[in-house]
Design a protein around this motif. Structure first.
Motif, PDB file in Angstrom:
ATOM      1  N   LEU A   1       0.959  -1.224  -0.019  1.00 21.73           N
ATOM      2  CA  LEU A   1       0.150  -0.031  -0.144  1.00 21.73           C
ATOM      3  C   LEU A   1       0.831   1.314   0.020  1.00 21.73           C
ATOM      4  O   LEU A   1       0.610   2.351  -0.718  1.00 21.73           O
ATOM      5  CB  LEU A   1      -1.045   0.089   1.250  1.00 21.73           C
ATOM      6  CG  LEU A   1      -2.264  -0.640   1.053  1.00 21.73           C
ATOM      7  CD1 LEU A   1      -3.193  -0.794   2.497  1.00 21.73           C
ATOM      8  CD2 LEU A   1      -3.083  -0.045  -0.083  1.00 21.73           C
ATOM      9  N   GLU A   2       1.942   1.206   0.918  1.00 18.50           N
ATOM     10  CA  GLU A   2       2.615   2.454   0.906  1.00 18.50           C
ATOM     11  C   GLU A   2       3.586   2.575  -0.506  1.00 18.50           C
ATOM     12  O   GLU A   2       3.672   3.638  -1.064  1.00 18.50           O
ATOM     13  CB  GLU A   2       3.857   2.358   1.949  1.00 18.50           C
ATOM     14  CG  GLU A   2       3.088   2.339   3.489  1.00 18.50           C
ATOM     15  CD  GLU A   2       4.266   2.199   4.743  1.00 18.50           C
ATOM     16  OE1 GLU A   2       5.383   1.517   4.350  1.00 18.50           O
ATOM     17  OE2 GLU A   2       4.035   2.253   5.530  1.00 18.50           O
ATOM     18  N   ARG A   3       3.922   1.525  -1.329  1.00 14.20           N
ATOM     19  CA  ARG A   3       4.708   1.743  -2.455  1.00 14.20           C
ATOM     20  C   ARG A   3       3.666   2.162  -3.583  1.00 14.20           C
ATOM     21  O   ARG A   3       3.796   3.151  -4.328  1.00 14.20           O
ATOM     22  CB  ARG A   3       5.232   0.499  -2.867  1.00 14.20           C
ATOM     23  CG  ARG A   3       6.395  -0.116  -1.968  1.00 14.20           C
ATOM     24  CD  ARG A   3       7.015  -1.455  -2.337  1.00 14.20           C
ATOM     25  NE  ARG A   3       8.290  -1.624  -1.794  1.00 14.20           N
ATOM     26  CZ  ARG A   3       8.888  -2.869  -1.793  1.00 14.20           C
ATOM     27  NH1 ARG A   3       8.348  -3.684  -2.584  1.00 14.20           N
ATOM     28  NH2 ARG A   3       9.862  -3.161  -1.148  1.00 14.20           N
ATOM     29  N   ALA A   4       2.336   1.671  -3.381  1.00 15.18           N
ATOM     30  CA  ALA A   4       1.334   2.073  -4.351  1.00 15.18           C
ATOM     31  C   ALA A   4       1.111   3.423  -4.191  1.00 15.18           C
ATOM     32  O   ALA A   4       1.028   4.412  -5.129  1.00 15.18           O
ATOM     33  CB  ALA A   4       0.164   1.329  -4.165  1.00 15.18           C
ATOM     34  N   LEU A   5       1.248   3.966  -2.840  1.00  7.60           N
ATOM     35  CA  LEU A   5       0.572   5.253  -2.674  1.00  7.60           C
ATOM     36  C   LEU A   5       1.990   6.123  -3.134  1.00  7.60           C
ATOM     37  O   LEU A   5       1.573   7.193  -3.642  1.00  7.60           O
ATOM     38  CB  LEU A   5       0.593   5.425  -0.890  1.00  7.60           C
ATOM     39  CG  LEU A   5       0.107   6.847  -0.662  1.00  7.60           C
ATOM     40  CD1 LEU A   5      -0.971   7.562  -1.245  1.00  7.60           C
ATOM     41  CD2 LEU A   5       0.102   7.275   0.872  1.00  7.60           C
ATOM     42  N   ALA A   6       3.049   5.607  -2.870  1.00  5.42           N
ATOM     43  CA  ALA A   6       4.144   6.587  -3.264  1.00  5.42           C
ATOM     44  C   ALA A   6       4.408   6.370  -4.654  1.00  5.42           C
ATOM     45  O   ALA A   6       4.494   7.651  -5.388  1.00  5.42           O
ATOM     46  CB  ALA A   6       5.489   5.717  -2.729  1.00  5.42           C
ATOM     47  N   GLU A   7       4.272   5.463  -5.401  1.00  9.47           N
ATOM     48  CA  GLU A   7       4.044   5.508  -6.966  1.00  9.47           C
ATOM     49  C   GLU A   7       3.010   6.450  -7.524  1.00  9.47           C
ATOM     50  O   GLU A   7       3.035   7.206  -8.298  1.00  9.47           O
ATOM     51  CB  GLU A   7       3.784   4.155  -7.667  1.00  9.47           C
ATOM     52  CG  GLU A   7       4.951   3.199  -7.076  1.00  9.47           C
ATOM     53  CD  GLU A   7       4.722   1.700  -7.604  1.00  9.47           C
ATOM     54  OE1 GLU A   7       3.324   1.381  -8.406  1.00  9.47           O
ATOM     55  OE2 GLU A   7       5.527   0.817  -7.687  1.00  9.47           O
ATOM     56  N   SER A   8       1.752   6.461  -6.906  1.00  6.75           N
ATOM     57  CA  SER A   8       0.697   7.024  -7.254  1.00  6.75           C
ATOM     58  C   SER A   8       0.935   8.650  -7.075  1.00  6.75           C
ATOM     59  O   SER A   8       0.845   9.513  -7.771  1.00  6.75           O
ATOM     60  CB  SER A   8      -0.577   6.947  -6.401  1.00  6.75           C
ATOM     61  OG  SER A   8      -1.747   7.771  -6.686  1.00  6.75           O
ATOM     62  N   GLN A   9       1.597   8.973  -5.733  1.00  8.27           N
ATOM     63  CA  GLN A   9       2.120  10.220  -5.514  1.00  8.27           C
ATOM     64  C   GLN A   9       3.234  10.927  -6.396  1.00  8.27           C
ATOM     65  O   GLN A   9       3.247  11.933  -7.111  1.00  8.27           O
ATOM     66  CB  GLN A   9       2.621  10.586  -4.279  1.00  8.27           C
ATOM     67  CG  GLN A   9       1.740  10.228  -3.035  1.00  8.27           C
ATOM     68  CD  GLN A   9       0.715  11.382  -2.982  1.00  8.27           C
ATOM     69  OE1 GLN A   9       0.921  12.427  -3.523  1.00  8.27           O
ATOM     70  NE2 GLN A   9      -0.349  11.281  -2.082  1.00  8.27           N
TER      71      GLN A   9
END
Length: 649
Positions: A258-266
């Motif tokens: 989730l954190e990586r997906a959030l970082a990629e999204s950001q």
């Protein structure tokens, strides 16, 4: 208030019902018989454990539950199952209530940590009991075996003496290999081990608790697993003296994803914002700017640091208009909706230098962590406005020039008629009164003069006809092109019989047009086809037409505005070289000598003028000796206009 506490307060009753059903399905009857193990008490314990300063209340809850568990005979596995049910129930309603990835990740992290602390309080009380009791030892083992988390007990010097089955699976050990080596170093990456040794242990000795992230290595596969780590200092029940360390790991793979997906999204969002050619500005629920991309810096002339945290009305709009824009922004953020959202509007913006400029702006509203966020998409249209003004000026000048040219052609042609009539009159008088006195040369000169005057008259009449296409045109009305074509063929019947030709009229559409000019258009095209024939072959002319877009392609009842038809006039005449295409539509341009084919060279220019007045186009294809095909494209209908202009019927 934290997001987790907000979920517990807003959705308490729904969570209560879900937890009750989950406990019944998990078969926890004895836990439900206790007061501390009831649904309400479990929720209160979770709330206290997460609220700063209420750790003692959470510890008291664990102590009461332990006492009741011993009294009623609640297995420790059932207690841990109840805490698992609590975590699943809250997680279920959090996922339903929160749409934003970042907010959901935050709540799930808070939830996992709070449940973990509840388990820690219970384990701490369990381990603080007198160690001589076999029942206590068995219940602790049952507890450790019932949870999915890695639980390791170690001496104060870090030597492990117990690892539960979940820990064995995480490390890749068999259940027979529950005895660990003298150190835990072998199972951690160097970075994680250094953090546990240099940061976690000193923190635990000082505060009794440390939480963080670690990487554990599976000894069978070599795979590294990210885990959330909690290290507890366990004290005895009759003394504050520490007795051992409890190390608890929970698989953090989902959270890391989730954190990586959030970082990629950001990162994607940031890349889009910074690469966008137009300014993009974001305003949070408090009405201040939180994002100001590079294009916005270049367009408005403000540095990002200068703008962030200010109201858009302070930097984006002129003072005279800022209050109105700020009021609209505040209303939209309060209501979460607005009449201008999703629409492009023109506004007056202001640069850092104080220069105002026209801009096109669109607004959208979204939600981040449950709060409305307004995004402006702005485009500087200064150049477009300048180009539109220039285009309008050029169009007006062109219209004026065309009108002057048409007026000049009309006046010049009209004024030339009077001297021409005098030339013809005096030449006629000379021929009648002085015929006997003229020799052969004199009579030939008079004949040439009269012939030239006739040609001049024909040219002037053609020029007048060309100028009248626009100045004397009639309003558009319903015109059956097939009917007009048949009437033209009837008018040319004598000429058709004289040349032994044939004219075939196919299917033609009904359009809105000037009927007299449509007649002139078809008469000129058919007349040319009969005139420019091959001596060895009688002329054959075919006329047909169709809609550019078939009826099956149009929706039933759709407006005909924008629809067009194609009219084709083809013959088997002498044709022409395609490189002369522009010449055949030029005024007074001829491809053949006058003694071979008569005419003024004005017929096709009149056709082009008529077609252009109707908003259409005309072109041709031809091969020398292989005939010609003239193609006319005309609108089916015209929009309504003022009196004296073209109108839709």
């Amino acid at each position: 208030m934290s997001d987790l506490l907000n979920i517990l307060d807003v959705h308490e009753e729904e969570i209560y019902l879900t937890l009750f059903e989950s406990l019944e399905q998990a078969q926890c009857p004895k836990l439900l018989q206790t007061q501390a193990g009831s649904c309400r008490a479990l929720l209160d314990g979770l709330r206290n454990c997460h609220t700063p300063g209420n750790e003692s209340s959470a510890s008291d809850w664990a102590r009461v539950l332990r006492d009741e568990a011993v009294s009623v005979g609640v297995p420790y596995a059932e207690v841990m199952t109840g805490l698992n049910c609590l975590e699943r129930a809250v997680r279920f309603h959090a996922v339903k209530a929160i749409n934003q990835k970042a907010a959901l990740l935050s709540v799930l992290t808070e939830l996992g940590n709070a449940i973990h602390r509840l388990r820690g309080h219970y384990v701490e009380i369990l381990l603080a009991e007198e160690p001589g009791s076999l029942h206590q030892r068995d219940t602790f083992v049952a507890l450790a075996h019932s949870v999915d988390a890695f639980i390791c007990m170690a001496t104060l010097h870090g030597k492990p003496f117990y690892l539960n089955p979940a820990g064995c699976r995480l490390l890749g050990l068999t259940e027979e290999e529950t005895t660990l080596s003298n150190t835990l170093h072998d199972y951690y990456t160097d970075e994680s081990w250094e953090e546990l040794r240099d940061v976690a242990v000193p923190a635990v000795k000082e505060t009794g608790l440390w939480e963080g992230q670690s990487q554990i290595r599976n000894v069978q596969t070599g795979k590294l697993v990210y885990v959330l780590t909690t290290m507890l200092l366990v004290r005895g029940s009759h003394s504050d003296k520490p007795s051992c360390l409890a190390i608890i790991h929970r698989d953090a793979s989902d959270q890391i994803r989730l954190e990586r997906a959030l970082a990629e999204s950001q990162a994607r969002k940031h890349a889009i914002l910074e690469s966008a050619l137009d300014p993009i500005i974001t305003i949070n629920h408090q009405g201040v700017i939180t994002e100001f991309n590079r294009a916005a810096e270049q367009t408005f002339g403000h540095a990002r640091e200068r703008v962030l945290g200010t109201q858009p009305s302070e930097v984006l709009f002129p003072p005279s208009k800022s209050a109105g824009h700020q009021n609209r922004i505040d209303r939209y953020l309060d209501a979460g909706e607005g009449s201008l959202l999703g629409r492009r509007i023109e506004v007056t913006a202001v640069r850092a230098s104080g220069e105002t400029f026209p801009a096109e702006m669109a607004m959208t509203i979204s939600h981040e962590q449950g709060a409305p966020v307004l995004t402006f998409f702005v485009r500087d249209i200064s150049q477009r406005k300048k180009a539109e003004d220039e285009q309008a000026r050029y169009a007006a000048e062109l219209e004026r020039s065309n009108q002057e040219l048409e007026q000049f052609a009309y006046v010049a042609s009209h004024d030339l008629q009077e001297p021409l009539r005098k030339i013809r009159t005096f030449s006629d008088r000379l021929e009648v009164k002085c015929a006997d006195q003229l020799d052969e040369t004199g009579r030939e000169c008079i004949d040439r003069m009269q012939s030239a005057a006739e040609r001049m008259q024909t040219l002037i009449e053609g020029l007048l006809t060309l100028s009248r296409v626009t100045t004397r045109g009639r309003n558009f009305e319903r015109v059956d092109l097939g009917e007009i074509a048949r009437e033209v063929v009837s008018d040319l019947e004598v000429q058709i019989e004289r040349v032994g030709g044939r004219v075939a009229v196919g299917k033609l559409p009904v359009i809105q047009a000037d009927p007299l000019q449509m007649r002139q258009l078809l008469q000129n095209l058919i007349g040319n086809a009969l005139k420019f024939r091959r001596p060895e072959a009688p002329p054959v002319v075919k006329i047909h037409g169709r809609f550019v877009e078939g009826r099956k392609q149009r929706e039933a009842g759709a407006s005909l505005l924008g629809e067009r038809c194609r009219i084709v006039v083809e013959d088997n005449g002498i044709g022409f070289e395609i490189r002369h295409l522009d010449r055949v539509f030029g005024v007074f341009q001829r491809l053949h000598p006058r003694d071979v084919y008569d005419g003024t060279g004005i017929g096709l220019p009149i056709c082009r003028k008529i077609v252009e007045r109707h908003g259409g186009s005309i072109t041709a294809e031809s091969v020398p000796g292989g005939g010609s095909t003239f193609e006319v494209v005309l609108p089916i209908a015209h929009p309504k206009r003022g009196k004296g202009k073209e109108q839709k019927e």
